[in-house]
Design a protein around this motif. Structure first.
Motif, PDB file in Angstrom:
ATOM      1  N   PRO A  59      -7.996   8.280  15.051  1.00 25.38           N
ATOM      2  CA  PRO A  59      -8.090   7.015  15.781  1.00 25.38           C
ATOM      3  C   PRO A  59      -8.934   5.992  15.043  1.00 25.38           C
ATOM      4  O   PRO A  59      -9.789   6.334  14.226  1.00 25.38           O
ATOM      5  CB  PRO A  59      -8.760   7.428  17.105  1.00 25.38           C
ATOM      6  CG  PRO A  59      -9.534   8.670  16.768  1.00 25.38           C
ATOM      7  CD  PRO A  59      -8.714   9.378  15.733  1.00 25.38           C
ATOM      8  N   GLY A  60      -8.685   4.731  15.353  1.00 27.96           N
ATOM      9  CA  GLY A  60      -9.467   3.653  14.749  1.00 27.96           C
ATOM     10  C   GLY A  60      -8.981   3.263  13.376  1.00 27.96           C
ATOM     11  O   GLY A  60      -8.564   2.134  13.135  1.00 27.96           O
ATOM     12  N   LEU A  61      -9.020   4.210  12.480  1.00 29.86           N
ATOM     13  CA  LEU A  61      -8.573   4.005  11.103  1.00 29.86           C
ATOM     14  C   LEU A  61      -8.009   5.334  10.622  1.00 29.86           C
ATOM     15  O   LEU A  61      -8.697   6.349  10.660  1.00 29.86           O
ATOM     16  CB  LEU A  61      -9.753   3.579  10.220  1.00 29.86           C
ATOM     17  CG  LEU A  61      -9.450   3.063   8.808  1.00 29.86           C
ATOM     18  CD1 LEU A  61      -8.774   1.702   8.887  1.00 29.86           C
ATOM     19  CD2 LEU A  61     -10.733   2.970   7.995  1.00 29.86           C
ATOM     20  N   ASP A  62      -6.743   5.352  10.211  1.00 27.58           N
ATOM     21  CA  ASP A  62      -6.156   6.635   9.824  1.00 27.58           C
ATOM     22  C   ASP A  62      -6.659   7.081   8.455  1.00 27.58           C
ATOM     23  O   ASP A  62      -7.341   6.343   7.742  1.00 27.58           O
ATOM     24  CB  ASP A  62      -4.620   6.585   9.874  1.00 27.58           C
ATOM     25  CG  ASP A  62      -4.006   5.632   8.854  1.00 27.58           C
ATOM     26  OD1 ASP A  62      -4.592   5.442   7.770  1.00 27.58           O
ATOM     27  OD2 ASP A  62      -2.924   5.087   9.135  1.00 27.58           O
ATOM     28  N   GLY A  63      -6.328   8.325   8.102  1.00 27.36           N
ATOM     29  CA  GLY A  63      -6.821   8.897   6.867  1.00 27.36           C
ATOM     30  C   GLY A  63      -6.361   8.178   5.616  1.00 27.36           C
ATOM     31  O   GLY A  63      -7.073   8.146   4.613  1.00 27.36           O
ATOM     32  N   ILE A  64      -5.176   7.598   5.665  1.00 28.12           N
ATOM     33  CA  ILE A  64      -4.660   6.886   4.496  1.00 28.12           C
ATOM     34  C   ILE A  64      -5.467   5.617   4.245  1.00 28.12           C
ATOM     35  O   ILE A  64      -5.872   5.332   3.110  1.00 28.12           O
ATOM     36  CB  ILE A  64      -3.166   6.558   4.680  1.00 28.12           C
ATOM     37  CG1 ILE A  64      -2.349   7.854   4.693  1.00 28.12           C
ATOM     38  CG2 ILE A  64      -2.670   5.632   3.568  1.00 28.12           C
ATOM     39  CD1 ILE A  64      -0.888   7.664   5.004  1.00 28.12           C
ATOM     40  N   GLU A  65      -5.714   4.844   5.308  1.00 26.87           N
ATOM     41  CA  GLU A  65      -6.498   3.623   5.149  1.00 26.87           C
ATOM     42  C   GLU A  65      -7.949   3.941   4.801  1.00 26.87           C
ATOM     43  O   GLU A  65      -8.588   3.225   4.027  1.00 26.87           O
ATOM     44  CB  GLU A  65      -6.426   2.779   6.421  1.00 26.87           C
ATOM     45  CG  GLU A  65      -5.063   2.149   6.660  1.00 26.87           C
ATOM     46  CD  GLU A  65      -4.594   1.322   5.467  1.00 26.87           C
ATOM     47  OE1 GLU A  65      -5.406   0.546   4.916  1.00 26.87           O
ATOM     48  OE2 GLU A  65      -3.429   1.459   5.077  1.00 26.87           O
ATOM     49  N   ALA A  66      -8.476   5.036   5.373  1.00 23.73           N
ATOM     50  CA  ALA A  66      -9.839   5.451   5.039  1.00 23.73           C
ATOM     51  C   ALA A  66      -9.923   5.844   3.565  1.00 23.73           C
ATOM     52  O   ALA A  66     -10.895   5.509   2.876  1.00 23.73           O
ATOM     53  CB  ALA A  66     -10.260   6.620   5.926  1.00 23.73           C
ATOM     54  N   THR A  67      -8.892   6.522   3.094  1.00 23.33           N
ATOM     55  CA  THR A  67      -8.831   6.907   1.674  1.00 23.33           C
ATOM     56  C   THR A  67      -8.777   5.680   0.793  1.00 23.33           C
ATOM     57  O   THR A  67      -9.491   5.575  -0.223  1.00 23.33           O
ATOM     58  CB  THR A  67      -7.604   7.790   1.409  1.00 23.33           C
ATOM     59  OG1 THR A  67      -7.713   8.996   2.167  1.00 23.33           O
ATOM     60  CG2 THR A  67      -7.485   8.137  -0.072  1.00 23.33           C
ATOM     61  N   ARG A  68      -7.931   4.721   1.176  1.00 22.97           N
ATOM     62  CA  ARG A  68      -7.807   3.501   0.377  1.00 22.97           C
ATOM     63  C   ARG A  68      -9.143   2.751   0.310  1.00 22.97           C
ATOM     64  O   ARG A  68      -9.488   2.162  -0.728  1.00 22.97           O
ATOM     65  CB  ARG A  68      -6.721   2.602   0.973  1.00 22.97           C
ATOM     66  CG  ARG A  68      -6.436   1.345   0.142  1.00 22.97           C
ATOM     67  CD  ARG A  68      -5.241   0.562   0.671  1.00 22.97           C
ATOM     68  NE  ARG A  68      -3.999   1.300   0.429  1.00 22.97           N
ATOM     69  CZ  ARG A  68      -3.254   1.852   1.379  1.00 22.97           C
ATOM     70  NH1 ARG A  68      -3.631   1.758   2.640  1.00 22.97           N
ATOM     71  NH2 ARG A  68      -2.139   2.484   1.082  1.00 22.97           N
ATOM     72  N   ALA A  69      -9.898   2.791   1.400  1.00 24.36           N
ATOM     73  CA  ALA A  69     -11.162   2.054   1.451  1.00 24.36           C
ATOM     74  C   ALA A  69     -12.201   2.609   0.488  1.00 24.36           C
ATOM     75  O   ALA A  69     -12.993   1.852  -0.091  1.00 24.36           O
ATOM     76  CB  ALA A  69     -11.709   2.080   2.873  1.00 24.36           C
ATOM     77  N   ILE A  70     -12.200   3.933   0.279  1.00 22.13           N
ATOM     78  CA  ILE A  70     -13.255   4.525  -0.566  1.00 22.13           C
ATOM     79  C   ILE A  70     -12.742   5.080  -1.892  1.00 22.13           C
ATOM     80  O   ILE A  70     -13.535   5.438  -2.759  1.00 22.13           O
ATOM     81  CB  ILE A  70     -14.006   5.642   0.179  1.00 22.13           C
ATOM     82  CG1 ILE A  70     -13.082   6.834   0.453  1.00 22.13           C
ATOM     83  CG2 ILE A  70     -14.625   5.116   1.468  1.00 22.13           C
ATOM     84  CD1 ILE A  70     -13.806   8.061   0.958  1.00 22.13           C
ATOM     85  N   ALA A  71     -11.408   5.147  -2.039  1.00 22.63           N
ATOM     86  CA  ALA A  71     -10.862   5.738  -3.271  1.00 22.63           C
ATOM     87  C   ALA A  71      -9.733   4.926  -3.885  1.00 22.63           C
ATOM     88  O   ALA A  71      -9.219   5.289  -4.935  1.00 22.63           O
ATOM     89  CB  ALA A  71     -10.366   7.161  -2.994  1.00 22.63           C
ATOM     90  N   GLY A  72      -9.321   3.854  -3.223  1.00 21.75           N
ATOM     91  CA  GLY A  72      -8.201   3.060  -3.702  1.00 21.75           C
ATOM     92  C   GLY A  72      -8.539   2.212  -4.913  1.00 21.75           C
ATOM     93  O   GLY A  72      -9.686   2.179  -5.371  1.00 21.75           O
ATOM     94  N   PRO A  73      -7.543   1.493  -5.426  1.00 22.39           N
ATOM     95  CA  PRO A  73      -7.724   0.672  -6.631  1.00 22.39           C
ATOM     96  C   PRO A  73      -8.866  -0.334  -6.518  1.00 22.39           C
ATOM     97  O   PRO A  73      -9.533  -0.641  -7.501  1.00 22.39           O
ATOM     98  CB  PRO A  73      -6.364  -0.039  -6.774  1.00 22.39           C
ATOM     99  CG  PRO A  73      -5.393   0.871  -6.074  1.00 22.39           C
ATOM    100  CD  PRO A  73      -6.154   1.455  -4.923  1.00 22.39           C
TER     101      PRO A  73
END
Length: 217
Positions: A59-73
C-alpha cells in the motif's frame, strides 16, 4: 563482513518469516522492516542497508516504485534491491528489473536461494530465480517469433555463447563459473559483454534474446 538487510512487505507473517530465515545466516543481519513502500524508501535512505528485499504489492507505494526511488537511474547512490513476490504477473519481472532491481525471487523460493540472492545483490551481482526465467520463457513460447531479431553489435565469442546458454537456463554467476570452470569475475565480464552486445538491460532480456534466436533459426 555482515550483510545488512531491510525487508518490506505488508504482511507481518511474511516479514517475520523472511527475517527469521535471513537472521539464521551467520553473515546476514536484518536491520529494519517496513510495512509499505513509503516506509521502505524512508528506512532505506536512513539505514542505508546493503540489500533491500521488497514485495511488489504494497500500500501507499508499490515495490516497483519504491525500487525506482532508491535504485533507479535517477537515484543518488543507488542501493541493491531484490524483489520477492508471489509472481502473479510476468510483466512485474520486467518492471522491477527496469526499475533497478538486482534480483527477483518467488516467496516459495526457499531459504537457500533467498540467502544466495541476498549475497549476490550485496556483491553487485544479480540473481533471477531459475523458475522465474523458465516461466517467462514459457510465456514467450506461445507467442509469434519476433519479426526481426536484433543482431549483436559484435559477434559473440565461443565463451560468450556458452555463458549465454547458461544465463538462458536461469543459472546464477556462481553456478555458471562452477559449470564452465572459470572464475566469478570472468563470468561477470562475459555477462556485461553480452548485455552490451545484445543491448540487454538485465539477465532476463539476455535469456529472452537467446530464446528468440533459437525459435527463429
Amino acid at each position: 563482513m555482515t550483510i545488512r538487510v531491510l525487508i518490506a512487505d505488508d504482511q507481518e507473517l511474511v516479514r517475520t518469516g523472511l527475517s527469521m530465515i535471513l537472521s539464521a545466516q551467520p553473515d546476514i543481519e536484518v536491520v529494519g522492516q517496513a510495512v509499505n513502500g513509503v516506509e521502505a524508501v524512508a528506512l532505506a535512505r536512513s539505514l542505508r542497508p546493503d540489500v533491500c528485499l521488497f514485495d511488489i504489492r504494497m500500500p501507499g507505494l508499490d515495490g516497483i516504485e519504491a525500487t525506482r526511488a532508491i535504485a533507479g537511474p535517477g537515484a543518488e547512490d543507488p542501493m541493491a534491491v531484490v524483489i520477492i513476490t508471489t509472481f502473479d504477473l510476468d510483466e512485474y519481472v520486467f518492471a522491477a528489473l527496469r526499475a533497478g532491481a538486482k534480483g527477483f525471487l518467488l516467496k516459495d523460493a526457499g531459504s537457500a536461494l533467498l540467502a544466495q540472492a541476498t549475497r549476490a545483490a550485496a556483491s553487485g551481482d544479480a540473481l533471477i530465480a531459475p523458475n522465474v526465467t523458465v516461466r517467462l520463457l514459457e510465456a514467450f513460447a506461445g507467442a509469434e517469433p519476433a519479426a526481426s531479431l536484433s543482431q549483436p553489435i559484435e559477434p559473440l565469442t565461443e565463451r560468450e555463447e556458452q555463458v549465454l546458454a547458461k544465463v538462458a537456463g536461469g543459472l546464477s554467476n556462481s553456478e555458471i563459473a562452477a559449470e564452465l570452470y572459470i572464475t566469478l569475475s570472468t563470468v561477470k565480464t562475459h555477462v556485461a559483454s553480452l548485455m552490451t552486445k545484445l543491448g540487454a538491460r538485465n539477465r532476463v532480456e539476455i535469456a529472452i534474446w537467446a530464446h528468440e534466436r533459437r525459435r527463429t533459426r
